[in-house]
Design an enzyme around this catalytic site. Structure first.
Site, PDB file in Angstrom:
ATOM      1  N   ASP A   1      33.667  51.982  14.839  1.00 30.11           N
ATOM      2  CA  ASP A   1      32.690  51.105  15.479  1.00 30.11           C
ATOM      3  C   ASP A   1      32.103  50.135  14.454  1.00 30.11           C
ATOM      4  OD1 ASP A   1      30.378  50.323  17.367  1.00 30.11           O
ATOM      5  OD2 ASP A   1      31.420  51.860  18.518  1.00 30.11           O
TER       6      ASP A   1
ATOM      7  N   HIS B   1      25.321  48.960  17.519  1.00 29.82           N
ATOM      8  CA  HIS B   1      26.185  49.575  18.515  1.00 29.82           C
ATOM      9  C   HIS B   1      26.757  50.899  18.001  1.00 29.82           C
ATOM     10  CE1 HIS B   1      29.931  50.134  20.902  1.00 29.82           C
ATOM     11  NE2 HIS B   1      29.228  49.573  21.882  1.00 29.82           N
TER      12      HIS B   1
ATOM     13  N   SER C   1      30.902  52.000  26.780  1.00 34.75           N
ATOM     14  CA  SER C   1      30.744  52.409  25.385  1.00 34.75           C
ATOM     15  C   SER C   1      29.897  53.656  25.271  1.00 34.75           C
ATOM     16  CB  SER C   1      30.072  51.311  24.569  1.00 34.75           C
ATOM     17  OG  SER C   1      30.989  50.364  24.125  1.00 34.75           O
TER      18      SER C   1
END
Length: 600
Positions: free
Chosen positions: A165, A207, A376
């Site tokens: 990520d 994120h 996600s």
């Protein structure tokens, strides 16, 4: 695929980065010149700008699932690479990256002629243009029954999940207030490294921190290996492949059990993307699976009801769509709105298909200090559950783990397309997958061991009392004897007072008892049976608990082959002692007993 939450409104940002470019028809077999990414690559080469591509080499395992990634396989890969590199025009083709555990290379080509020469090499199976991917972004844990798994003692201990990520802010309390990866010892983040160019930040986006926090929440004892594959807002295919290669190379060191990929390219794939000639992730995913690593990927947030994005569409991936974990009120996204929300309601933004794997909570999810929504957020719930399953079934095969992962009594139908998929449930996944007689778990081999759970198991109508003992929470196995001989089965090491029985038959109504026991095992409350098995016969094995007791089952079996089996029945077998007696008799040495007295 992430959507940030602010004042009950969600902004789902989907960046369409592959601009339509006219495809150029070329007589090349290994470079998919019809794709947008390929057309863009050719366009840049014709402008005199060198381009990077990933090369897949011909190999016996290319495009298929290898059994194991052994040193011999690595040596074969290296030999293929050296043979190909020796034929490169080094002034036009430069090797940038060698994927040590994959039959792949990343190279830079200076012009179109160099690309065409690469395409013509016999050692080359496929050439992939560089592709760009983007992120796909507490009540979710009770919804999937995670706390019950923790209470059973399964919390991801001795496992690691790799999160590919944007990085991770490991200094947060969610990860143990680490000062560095693995420091202090209680730090949840074992590895934090940049695969893409180092941006000098732990997480420049947030994120990856949110996604890692979800994994950490689902599996409280699992470690995290966080690989930063993003360069700004984009992750490129060559870096993603490099990160997968890192996972395979380091699987044994950290006991990595899952890869989390909360990203996608916004494409809409109605059928699985199984062509290794056009999909650069087919072989990396296959090799990850061969290393015992489950690859979990977000479906995408395009609100599509017909297909899912790349790489979720790749065979070997567990693809994940999103549902709400609770009633959070009406929400509006950039591409759709949900006027009504509720637990297990499919989010309007989630992609769905006839072949995707599972639903999981994806809105609204708070982890590591931020709240987000997206496939996600659904994906790390599944990756974390793989860690829980591995802590419960450390010896099981990857196929067995994935079968358990997708077992759920909660089935959700997408009203947009009518497709029904399981919603992740940790307790169901860990629990009695083989509760029903018709779902008896196949086991095989002359010897072996299998672990199971009877929690949640039931007693079916027509099911007998095994060993004459009142039970009520049985699970079933089926074993076909490949040889003839004596078999011993036991439940030594099980966590509760078991009952064990063996039958033949095809239904509960026609079972024929073969052997049964309660309390003859080597450990307290364990059971043991011994019986003579005939080659080709299938035996049904039931494990129950005294008075309905439940827990973890350890089932072990061992067969000793009967060397005499199969000897012509018209020639009776006479043991050695019998032959000696016969010879003595014929010699008149058998105590001089009259023959008539031997005839009864």
């Amino acid at each position: 695929m992430c959507v940030s939450f602010s004042q009950k409104f969600i902004l789902l940002t989907l960046i369409v980065f592959l601009l339509p470019v006219s495809a150029v028809a070329l007589p090349w077999a290994k470079f998919d010149s019809a794709s947008n990414a390929a057309a863009s690559t050719l366009q840049q080469l014709r402008r005199g700008k060198p381009q990077t591509v990933v090369v897949l080499l011909n190999d016996a395992t290319a495009g298929a699932l290898p059994q194991r990634i052994t040193p011999q396989v690595q040596q074969r890969y290296n030999s293929r690479k050296q043979g190909a590199i020796a034929k490169f025009n080094r002034t036009q083709i430069q090797v940038n990256r060698d994927y040590s555990h994959l039959p792949m290379l990343q190279v830079t080509v200076t012009n179109e002629a160099a690309l065409q020469s690469l395409d013509k090499l016999g050692e080359v199976r496929a050439i992939y243009p560089e592709q760009e991917f983007h992120t796909q972004l507490t009540e979710s844990l009770p919804l999937i029954s995670a706390p019950q798994a923790w209470n059973m003692g399964f919390s991801g201990q001795n496992t690691t999940v790799a999160v590919l990520d944007t990085g991770v802010n490991y200094t947060l309390s969610a990860f143990g207030n680490c000062t560095a990866p693995g420091v202090p010892q209680s730090c949840r983040v074992a590895v934090a490294t940049d695969i893409a160019p180092n941006d000098g930040q732990l997480d420049d986006n947030g994120h990856g921190t949110n996604v890692s926090g979800i994994v950490a929440g689902v599996a409280p004892e699992t470690k995290l290996a966080v690989l930063d594959i993003f360069n700004g807002a984009s992750a490129f295919s060559s870096d993603i492949i490099a990160a997968i290669n890192w996972v395979i190379a380091n699987q044994a060191t950290y006991n990595i059990v899952a890869i989390n990929l909360s990203l996608g390219d916004s494409s809409n794939n109605v059928t699985p993307c199984g062509n290794s000639g056009t999909n650069p992730f087919v072989v990396p995913f296959a090799n990850a699976n061969a290393a015992g690593v489950t690859v979990v990927v977000a479906n995408g947030n395009n609100a599509s009801s017909t297909g899912i994005s790349l790489p979720a569409c790749t065979p070997g991936a567990i693809s994940v769509g999103a549902v709400y974990d609770a009633n959070v009120g009406g929400l509006t996204y950039s591409n759709c709105s949900d006027l009504v929300t509720a637990a297990d309601k499919i989010t309007c933004f989630s992609n769905s298909s006839s072949y995707h794997s599972v639903w999981a909570p994806g809105a609204l999810i708070t982890a590591a200090g931020s709240t987000s929504a997206g496939t996600s957020q659904a994906t790390p719930h599944v990756a974390g559950t793989v860690a829980l399953l591995r802590s419960a079934y450390s010896a099981d095969s990857l196929v067995s783990i994935q079968t358990r992962l997708l077992h759920s009594r909660t089935q959700i139908t997408d009203p947009r397309n009518g497709y029904t998929k399981p919603r992740l449930d940790v307790l169901d996944a860990i629990g009695a997958v083989n509760d029903q007689f018709s779902a008896a778990l196949p086991i095989s081999g002359l010897s072996g061991q299998n672990s199971g759970i009877t929690i949640g198991a039931t007693k079916q109508a027509l099911e007998p009392y095994h060993a004459g003992v009142a039970g009520g929470a049985s699970i079933w196995y089926q074993w076909m004897a490949s040889e003839t001989g004596w078999v011993t089965i036991n439940t030594n090491g099980s966590s509760f007072d078991t009952v064990l029985a063996v039958y033949t038959g095809t239904t509960l109504s026609n079972l024929l008892p073969i052997a049964a026991d309660n309390n003859s095992g080597a450990t307290n409350g364990a059971s043991l049976v011994t019986f003579y098995a005939q080659a080709g016969q299938t035996y049904l094995i039931a494990v129950d608990g005294v008075n309905g007791a439940t827990g973890e089952v350890v089932l072990q079996w061992q067969q000793t082959i009967d060397a005499s089996a199969g000897v012509d029945s018209e020639i009776p077998f006479l043991p050695i002692w019998g032959m000696a007696t016969l010879l003595m008799f014929m010699s008149g040495l058998l105590l001089k007993v009259p023959i008539n007295s031997l005839i009864k």
